[in-house]
Design a protein around this motif. Structure first.
Motif, PDB file in Angstrom:
ATOM      1  N   VAL A 180       0.870  -1.175   0.000  1.00  9.38           N
ATOM      2  CA  VAL A 180       0.000   0.000   0.000  1.00  9.38           C
ATOM      3  C   VAL A 180       0.904   1.222   0.000  1.00  9.38           C
ATOM      4  CG1 VAL A 180      -1.785   1.271   1.231  1.00  9.38           C
ATOM      5  CG2 VAL A 180      -1.792  -1.230   1.265  1.00  9.38           C
ATOM      6  N   VAL A 181       0.741   2.116  -1.001  1.00  8.90           N
ATOM      7  CA  VAL A 181       1.589   3.308  -1.131  1.00  8.90           C
ATOM      8  C   VAL A 181       0.709   4.535  -1.267  1.00  8.90           C
ATOM      9  CG1 VAL A 181       3.495   2.022  -2.171  1.00  8.90           C
ATOM     10  CG2 VAL A 181       1.739   3.026  -3.636  1.00  8.90           C
ATOM     11  N   ASP A 182       1.300   5.719  -0.949  1.00  8.95           N
ATOM     12  CA  ASP A 182       0.563   6.974  -1.128  1.00  8.95           C
ATOM     13  C   ASP A 182       0.786   7.496  -2.537  1.00  8.95           C
ATOM     14  OD1 ASP A 182       3.113   8.004  -1.163  1.00  8.95           O
ATOM     15  OD2 ASP A 182       2.992   8.955   0.824  1.00  8.95           O
ATOM     16  N   THR A 183       0.287   8.709  -2.810  1.00 10.99           N
ATOM     17  CA  THR A 183       0.374   9.266  -4.165  1.00 10.99           C
ATOM     18  C   THR A 183       1.806   9.523  -4.594  1.00 10.99           C
ATOM     19  OG1 THR A 183       0.052  11.478  -3.218  1.00 10.99           O
ATOM     20  CG2 THR A 183      -1.902  10.308  -4.018  1.00 10.99           C
ATOM     21  N   GLN A 184       2.734   9.665  -3.632  1.00  5.78           N
ATOM     22  CA  GLN A 184       4.136   9.874  -3.970  1.00  5.78           C
ATOM     23  C   GLN A 184       4.911   8.559  -4.038  1.00  5.78           C
ATOM     24  OE1 GLN A 184       2.599  12.041  -1.641  1.00  5.78           O
ATOM     25  NE2 GLN A 184       2.369  13.462  -3.375  1.00  5.78           N
ATOM     26  N   GLY A 185       4.211   7.437  -3.864  1.00  4.73           N
ATOM     27  CA  GLY A 185       4.866   6.147  -3.927  1.00  4.73           C
ATOM     28  C   GLY A 185       5.490   5.701  -2.622  1.00  4.73           C
ATOM     29  N   LYS A 186       5.245   6.406  -1.541  1.00  8.98           N
ATOM     30  CA  LYS A 186       5.814   6.033  -0.240  1.00  8.98           C
ATOM     31  C   LYS A 186       5.065   4.831   0.312  1.00  8.98           C
ATOM     32  CE  LYS A 186       6.714   7.818   4.407  1.00  8.98           C
ATOM     33  NZ  LYS A 186       6.562   8.972   5.331  1.00  8.98           N
ATOM     34  N   LEU A 187       5.822   3.832   0.811  1.00  7.99           N
ATOM     35  CA  LEU A 187       5.234   2.615   1.337  1.00  7.99           C
ATOM     36  C   LEU A 187       4.530   2.899   2.656  1.00  7.99           C
ATOM     37  CD1 LEU A 187       4.916  -0.476   1.013  1.00  7.99           C
ATOM     38  CD2 LEU A 187       7.053  -0.734   2.308  1.00  7.99           C
ATOM     39  N   LEU A 188       3.252   2.523   2.735  1.00 10.40           N
ATOM     40  CA  LEU A 188       2.460   2.739   3.943  1.00 10.40           C
ATOM     41  C   LEU A 188       2.195   1.435   4.707  1.00 10.40           C
ATOM     42  CD1 LEU A 188      -0.229   5.208   2.539  1.00 10.40           C
ATOM     43  CD2 LEU A 188       1.901   5.759   3.724  1.00 10.40           C
ATOM     44  N   GLY A 189       2.260   0.316   4.031  1.00  9.15           N
ATOM     45  CA  GLY A 189       1.972  -0.950   4.675  1.00  9.15           C
ATOM     46  C   GLY A 189       1.715  -2.031   3.645  1.00  9.15           C
ATOM     47  N   THR A 190       1.032  -3.081   4.075  1.00  6.13           N
ATOM     48  CA  THR A 190       0.764  -4.229   3.204  1.00  6.13           C
ATOM     49  C   THR A 190      -0.703  -4.615   3.314  1.00  6.13           C
ATOM     50  OG1 THR A 190       3.003  -5.063   3.502  1.00  6.13           O
ATOM     51  CG2 THR A 190       1.355  -6.625   2.705  1.00  6.13           C
ATOM     52  N   ARG A 191      -1.284  -4.850   2.168  1.00  4.09           N
ATOM     53  CA  ARG A 191      -2.682  -5.281   2.089  1.00  4.09           C
ATOM     54  C   ARG A 191      -2.687  -6.761   1.744  1.00  4.09           C
ATOM     55  NH1 ARG A 191      -7.421  -6.219   2.160  1.00  4.09           N
ATOM     56  NH2 ARG A 191      -9.164  -5.011   1.327  1.00  4.09           N
ATOM     57  N   ALA A 192      -3.429  -7.584   2.499  1.00  2.00           N
ATOM     58  CA  ALA A 192      -3.443  -9.031   2.281  1.00  2.00           C
ATOM     59  C   ALA A 192      -4.869  -9.546   2.242  1.00  2.00           C
ATOM     60  CB  ALA A 192      -2.663  -9.744   3.380  1.00  2.00           C
ATOM     61  N   SER A 193      -5.062 -10.588   1.453  1.00  2.00           N
ATOM     62  CA  SER A 193      -6.364 -11.239   1.336  1.00  2.00           C
ATOM     63  C   SER A 193      -6.150 -12.743   1.414  1.00  2.00           C
ATOM     64  CB  SER A 193      -7.042 -10.878   0.009  1.00  2.00           C
ATOM     65  OG  SER A 193      -8.242 -11.597  -0.166  1.00  2.00           O
ATOM     66  N   GLY A 194      -6.862 -13.406   2.343  1.00  5.12           N
ATOM     67  CA  GLY A 194      -6.707 -14.843   2.526  1.00  5.12           C
ATOM     68  C   GLY A 194      -8.015 -15.586   2.318  1.00  5.12           C
ATOM     69  N   ARG A 195      -7.933 -16.733   1.676  1.00  2.00           N
ATOM     70  CA  ARG A 195      -9.120 -17.552   1.418  1.00  2.00           C
ATOM     71  C   ARG A 195      -8.890 -18.958   1.957  1.00  2.00           C
ATOM     72  NH1 ARG A 195     -11.931 -17.392  -4.329  1.00  2.00           N
ATOM     73  NH2 ARG A 195     -12.407 -15.365  -3.428  1.00  2.00           N
ATOM     74  N   ASP A 196      -9.859 -19.459   2.699  1.00  7.87           N
ATOM     75  CA  ASP A 196      -9.758 -20.805   3.262  1.00  7.87           C
ATOM     76  C   ASP A 196      -9.846 -21.826   2.137  1.00  7.87           C
ATOM     77  OD1 ASP A 196     -10.783 -23.410   4.394  1.00  7.87           O
ATOM     78  OD2 ASP A 196     -10.475 -22.309   6.262  1.00  7.87           O
ATOM     79  N   ILE A 197      -8.842 -22.694   2.037  1.00  7.05           N
ATOM     80  CA  ILE A 197      -8.784 -23.687   0.967  1.00  7.05           C
ATOM     81  C   ILE A 197      -8.716 -25.099   1.541  1.00  7.05           C
ATOM     82  CG2 ILE A 197      -7.728 -22.120  -0.695  1.00  7.05           C
ATOM     83  CD1 ILE A 197      -5.029 -23.445  -0.018  1.00  7.05           C
ATOM     84  N   THR A 198      -9.164 -25.265   2.775  1.00  2.00           N
ATOM     85  CA  THR A 198      -9.084 -26.587   3.399  1.00  2.00           C
ATOM     86  C   THR A 198      -9.840 -27.630   2.594  1.00  2.00           C
ATOM     87  OG1 THR A 198      -8.937 -25.504   5.555  1.00  2.00           O
ATOM     88  CG2 THR A 198      -9.452 -27.842   5.532  1.00  2.00           C
ATOM     89  N   ASP A 199     -11.070 -27.328   2.219  1.00  2.00           N
ATOM     90  CA  ASP A 199     -11.863 -28.286   1.445  1.00  2.00           C
ATOM     91  C   ASP A 199     -11.192 -28.597   0.118  1.00  2.00           C
ATOM     92  OD1 ASP A 199     -13.682 -28.288   3.485  1.00  2.00           O
ATOM     93  OD2 ASP A 199     -15.043 -26.859   2.532  1.00  2.00           O
ATOM     94  N   LEU A 200     -10.600 -27.575  -0.498  1.00  2.81           N
ATOM     95  CA  LEU A 200      -9.899 -27.790  -1.760  1.00  2.81           C
ATOM     96  C   LEU A 200      -8.687 -28.693  -1.566  1.00  2.81           C
ATOM     97  CD1 LEU A 200      -9.457 -27.159  -4.755  1.00  2.81           C
ATOM     98  CD2 LEU A 200      -8.211 -25.105  -4.059  1.00  2.81           C
ATOM     99  N   LYS A 201      -7.947 -28.481  -0.472  1.00  3.73           N
ATOM    100  CA  LYS A 201      -6.777 -29.313  -0.202  1.00  3.73           C
ATOM    101  C   LYS A 201      -7.195 -30.766   0.033  1.00  3.73           C
ATOM    102  CE  LYS A 201      -3.010 -27.937   0.554  1.00  3.73           C
ATOM    103  NZ  LYS A 201      -1.819 -27.773  -0.303  1.00  3.73           N
ATOM    104  N   LEU A 202      -8.272 -30.970   0.775  1.00  6.87           N
ATOM    105  CA  LEU A 202      -8.749 -32.329   1.016  1.00  6.87           C
ATOM    106  C   LEU A 202      -9.182 -32.993  -0.285  1.00  6.87           C
ATOM    107  CD1 LEU A 202     -10.838 -31.781   4.284  1.00  6.87           C
ATOM    108  CD2 LEU A 202      -8.569 -32.811   4.080  1.00  6.87           C
ATOM    109  N   THR A 203      -9.849 -32.209  -1.134  1.00 10.35           N
ATOM    110  CA  THR A 203     -10.271 -32.745  -2.425  1.00 10.35           C
ATOM    111  C   THR A 203      -9.067 -33.094  -3.293  1.00 10.35           C
ATOM    112  OG1 THR A 203     -12.299 -31.422  -2.327  1.00 10.35           O
ATOM    113  CG2 THR A 203     -11.648 -32.279  -4.483  1.00 10.35           C
ATOM    114  N   GLU A 204      -8.068 -32.194  -3.297  1.00 10.11           N
ATOM    115  CA  GLU A 204      -6.860 -32.454  -4.078  1.00 10.11           C
ATOM    116  C   GLU A 204      -6.131 -33.693  -3.572  1.00 10.11           C
ATOM    117  OE1 GLU A 204      -4.642 -28.880  -3.719  1.00 10.11           O
ATOM    118  OE2 GLU A 204      -5.668 -27.865  -5.382  1.00 10.11           O
ATOM    119  N   GLU A 205      -6.073 -33.857  -2.230  1.00 11.34           N
ATOM    120  CA  GLU A 205      -5.408 -35.023  -1.671  1.00 11.34           C
ATOM    121  C   GLU A 205      -6.160 -36.299  -2.046  1.00 11.34           C
ATOM    122  OE1 GLU A 205      -2.730 -37.399   0.154  1.00 11.34           O
ATOM    123  OE2 GLU A 205      -2.575 -35.257  -0.300  1.00 11.34           O
TER     124      GLU A 205
END
Length: 635
Positions: free
Chosen positions: A320-345
């Motif tokens: 995440v950066v401002d209009t001058q490109g300065k780093l402000l932090g990190t944006r993250a998105s997580g999705r539960d894939i347990t069912d997918l992992k079990l299916t793949e296994e």
């Protein structure tokens, strides 16, 4: 001073006016003044002749001063008017960068004045714009709106006495305007009717370009929708500061982890709480790179719920950066894939099991998609035909080349029938591998029919049956050799059912020895012939059971010859397993155990001597002399 003067009398010619006219807004100031002078006559002094020259001079002086004073006032008014107009023009220009476009439009619709804020969006200069009809810049579909706007504007009451300001009610409309280059933008027109200095009807119009406003409103709408989506999304949304601490987390985190957003934001070391301990090293390295400004997708790790259950999550992140490109932090998105992992296994286990099964059975599977003309082979099919998986499967048209020419036509005909009618097929084909070896393959194909009753794909299997076919040939050869030996053996050979004692087959020597002309005649009379006193069926079954249980057995047996005589024989019994094409023996493939005996007639015995009761006797036979115990089947 006398009543008369030798100077000519100065008279002011009156302006031609109707005698019954009233002062009105259409008259000039001169005409109005004359009319007022006639309507309000000034009474002269009764004895003007009695005025002295001094009085007349003073009166003249006062009139002169009054005239000059009025001229100065008029000049001052003109200057004030000029300054006011200049001020108005300056207000319109605002250094050429006013926030709102302004123009003056005549009653007929021509533009009389315009500032730069009105000119620039239309793509013309001020000189080019003056005199142009404003309707020229209105999009055709919106001109009806503009005409209604004009009519309602000029039908409104306007100020009647002066042009110092508008007195009508404001009128507005929103429509689309097209500039000189054809670009279209929404604009808001606000106008009010007025009169110019010559008391001609005009309107003063402000033009507000709504493009920026609409863009801002659209952006606000998108931000609002994004906020709603982020708040209501089922994914785990997070924002981390440069120090790695949580700055924000969406409500969905509680459904996934069991922790509320407030609990997570208050965690001093959320990694040790939420991330599975075995994943700390790899997660820590990845997270450190993330808060330094890296971006990534699909990072899989295990997280720990509040109840202690471990589940899988896939994480995407970006800086995440401002209009001058300065780093402000990190944006993250997580999705539960347990069912997918079990299916793949489960899928991996299934595929592994299928691959092992195919390898054991030497069966390879294939599929052809008719819509995309794509062919898929299993790993075992590549191994069977010795092809490199990296080269891919041959096309549906080219796979026929894998087989011998005489087999290609049969396969082509079967596939065409399957494509035309959905008919399955099963063929035995011969294929030549890269090492030159010819393999015998069992090829089967089936059609998959779509909802429109068309063949969408063909699928099937290919099994390498080379060794099976070789074993089958070897078995047939062995059976043929056995049959030849059986039929031509000089020994008497009987094949009996081990369970029932039923005779199943006999060779020609046995038929001749027992005094019968055929196997059928021997079978029909076998019980009477073979079960002569003192033996019974029970004795025969017990000998068979002992043979099966303990191996080869030898014993004497008394039988009745086809001619009626009682005879003795020496029996060697053993078991054989009939497999494969054993239909020649009426038990083709069941693998049933049979009781097989070899017998010789016993001769040279005295009448009434029961050698079978004498153990250890020497028994001379037709061909040999046997010295062996004569046991009972009961041991």
């Amino acid at each position: 001073m006398t009543d008369t003067d030798d100077r000519p009398e100065q008279t002011i010619p009156p302006t031609d006016l109707p005698e019954d006219s009233e002062p009105g807004p259409g008259l000039t100031l001169r005409q109005r003044a004359e009319q007022i002078a006639r309507d309000t006559p000034i009474r002269a002094p009764a004895a003007i002749a009695a005025l002295s020259p001094g009085d007349l001079q003073r009166t003249f002086h006062e009139l002169r001063i009054r005239q000059i004073e009025l001229e100065l006032q008029i000049e001052e008014l003109r200057r004030a008017r000029a300054e006011t107009k200049a001020t108005q023009t300056g207000d319109l220009d605002l250094d050429g960068r006013p926030p709102v476009g302004y123009c003056t439009v005549s009653a007929s619709g021509e533009i009389q004045e315009a500032n730069l804020a009105a000119v620039n969006p239309l793509g013309l200069t001020q000189g080019e714009l003056i005199g142009q009809p404003l309707s020229r810049f209105i999009v055709g579909e919106d001109r009806d709106v503009f005409d209604l706007f004009r009519r309602s504007l000029f039908e409104a009451p306007t100020q009647s006495a002066t042009d110092s300001g508008p007195a009508g009610r404001p009128v507005g409309c929103t429509l689309r305007m097209r500039n000189h280059d054809g670009a279209v933008a929404w604009a808001r027109l606000e106008a009010i009717a007025a009169m110019d200095a010559d008391r001609a009807s005009i309107c003063r119009v402000t033009l507000n370009d709504l493009t920026l406003r609409q863009q801002v409103e659209a952006l606000q709408g998108r931000l609002q929708r994004a906020a709603i989506i982020i708040e209501d999304t089922l994914d785990w949304q997070s924002w981390f500061g440069l120090d790695g601490r949580y700055l924000w987390v969406n409500p969905a985190v509680e459904q996934l982890t069991g922790y509320s957003p407030e609990e997570i934001l208050a965690m001093p070391d959320w990694v040790s709480v939420l991330i599975a301990e075995e994943d700390w090293p790899i997660f820590g390295e990845t997270f450190r790179d993330a808060i330094r400004g890296s971006r990534g997708t699909g990072f899989e790790t295990r997280y720990v719920r509040k109840d202690g259950v471990k589940r899988w999550i896939s994480v995407d992140w970006k800086p995440v950066v401002d209009t001058q490109g300065k780093l402000l932090g990190t944006r993250a998105s997580g999705r539960d894939i347990t069912d997918l992992k079990l299916t793949e296994e489960a899928l991996r286990r299934s595929q592994s099991m299928l691959a092992r099964t195919e390898a054991i059975a030497h069966v390879g599977s294939w599929e052809w998609d008719a819509g995309t003309d794509s062919v898929t082979w299993s790993d075992e099919l590549y191994r069977i035909l010795q092809r490199d998986p990296a080269e891919g499967a041959p096309s549906f048209a080219d796979h026929l080349k894998l087989y011998l020419p005489e087999d290609m036509k049969r396969l082509r005909d079967a596939e065409q029938t399957a494509l035309a009618h959905g008919t399955p097929y099963e063929l035995e084909l011969r294929a030549v591998r890269k090492d030159g070896a010819t393999r015998v393959l069992m090829a089967a194909g089936h059609a998959d029919i779509d909802t429109e009753q068309r063949v969408a794909r063909l699928f099937g299997f290919v099994q390498d049956v080379t060794e099976r076919r070789a074993a089958g040939r070897a078995l047939r050869d062995s059976e043929e050799r056995f049959r030849a030996m059986f039929m031509n053996a000089p020994l008497c050979i009987l094949i009996l059912d081990a369970d029932t004692g039923e005779m199943l087959d006999a060779n020609p020597t046995a038929c001749a020895q027992y005094g019968y002309g055929s196997v059928e005649a021997l079978k029909a009379d076998f019980d009477r012939m073979w079960l002569a006193e003192p033996y019974s069926r029970e004795d025969a079954v017990q000998w068979a059971a002992k043979t099966i249980r303990e191996g080869p057995q030898q014993f004497e047996w008394c039988y009745r010859h086809g001619g009626g005589q009682l005879r003795w024989e020496w029996v060697h019994s053993n078991t054989i397993v009939m497999q494969g094409k054993t239909r020649l023996f009426n038990f083709p493939s069941e693998g049933r155990e049979m009781f097989m005996q070899f017998s010789w007639p016993v001769s040279g015995r005295a009448d009434g001597v029961r050698a079978w009761r004498v153990r250890g006797a020497c028994v001379p036979t037709a061909r040999h002399q046997w010295c062996a115990p004569m046991p009972s089947p009961r041991g």
